[in-house]
Write a protein that holds these residues in place. Structure first.
Motif, PDB file in Angstrom:
ATOM      1  N   PHE A  34      -0.917  -0.895  -6.632  1.00 47.73           N
ATOM      2  CA  PHE A  34      -1.792  -0.466  -5.545  1.00 47.73           C
ATOM      3  C   PHE A  34      -3.085  -1.277  -5.620  1.00 47.73           C
ATOM      4  CE2 PHE A  34      -5.305   2.470  -4.237  1.00 47.73           C
ATOM      5  CZ  PHE A  34      -5.052   2.393  -2.880  1.00 47.73           C
TER       6      PHE A  34
ATOM      7  N   TRP B 257      -0.138   4.141   1.020  1.00 42.39           N
ATOM      8  CA  TRP B 257       0.778   3.612  -0.010  1.00 42.39           C
ATOM      9  C   TRP B 257       1.754   4.696  -0.441  1.00 42.39           C
ATOM     10  CZ3 TRP B 257       1.578   4.481  -5.343  1.00 42.39           C
ATOM     11  CH2 TRP B 257       2.152   3.425  -6.067  1.00 42.39           C
TER      12      TRP B 257
ATOM     13  N   ASP C 298       0.833  -1.209   0.000  1.00 43.47           N
ATOM     14  CA  ASP C 298       0.000   0.000   0.000  1.00 43.47           C
ATOM     15  C   ASP C 298       0.874   1.268   0.000  1.00 43.47           C
ATOM     16  OD1 ASP C 298      -2.791  -0.514   0.057  1.00 43.47           O
ATOM     17  OD2 ASP C 298      -2.428  -1.528   1.906  1.00 43.47           O
TER      18      ASP C 298
END
Length: 219
Positions: free
Chosen positions: A99, A108, A14
């Motif tokens: 992602f 992230w 992330d």
């Protein structure tokens, strides 16, 4: 960004105005939640990760000011922060497909910012070491701050301290970076690192305690 090099802040897939204050009992808390991408940005990130090129362009434009601000927490000089910010945007462009939306895009992004800023610092440090001393630096014995991004005054640059912490206690680096520099919520750090809240707080306490004498003594 698989198989990260040594010194990379890592965690589950992330993610600066002030440097960390290791003497504080809850350093970074005042920054937590400030300037994070909003739900619109989160939606753009989800669409971009799914292959929407237009959404990716919008996302990069939307996050640029915040990325630059966060890089500025690591790097003193604006030119350095701008170079690191461009590296961040390039990494987001190249790796947004990784992602997966298991946590917020802002979380992230924190990791990308931290890694790019620290890598830029190492590049500047190597560049400084390779350059011959100029007459000005020979006179005062000090390196050019533009090439080292050192913090003015007697305090050791926080990135130098982080590199030392990386050598001595690498498991303490990520909690300190995420909390005190990136200003992340504890819940985000727990999600990012995949460790219990108590472990996060314990590591953060030990990291601050370890950095305190380094920053005050200049090594």
């Amino acid at each position: 960004m698989s198989n990260p090099p040594r010194g990379t802040v890592t965690g589950s897939p992330d993610d600066p105005d002030n440097t960390p204050d290791p003497s504080g009992d809850d350093g970074g808390a005042s920054h937590a939640g400030a300037g994070r991408p909003d739900d619109g940005t989160e939606a753009l990130a989800t669409r971009a990760a799914g292959g929407d090129a237009a959404a990716l362009d919008q996302l990069l434009r939307a996050i640029h000011p915040e990325v630059l601000r966060r890089c500025g927490r690591f790097l003193l000089f604006r030119e350095d922060a701008e170079e690191a910010a461009q590296d961040v945007l390039l990494q987001v462009h190249r790796h947004i497909h990784r992602f997966e939306g298991r946590s917020r895009f802002s979380t992230w992004l924190h990791t990308v910012v931290a890694n790019c800023a620290r890598q830029k610092y190492r590049e500047l440090k190597r560049r400084s070491a390779e350059q011959p001393l100029t007459p000005a630096t020979q006179e005062n014995g000090a390196p050019d701050p533009r090439t080292t991004s050192v913090i003015a005054g007697s305090r050791v640059d926080i990135l130098e301290a982080l590199d030392r912490l990386e050598r001595d206690s690498p498991h303490l680096v990520a909690p300190l970076v995420y909390r005190d520099i990136c200003g992340m919520e504890y819940s985000e750090i727990v999600d990012r690192l995949g460790i219990p809240l108590g472990t996060v707080k314990s590591r953060l306490h030990h990291a601050r305690r370890q950095l305190r004498p380094w920053l005050s003594s200049g090594f």
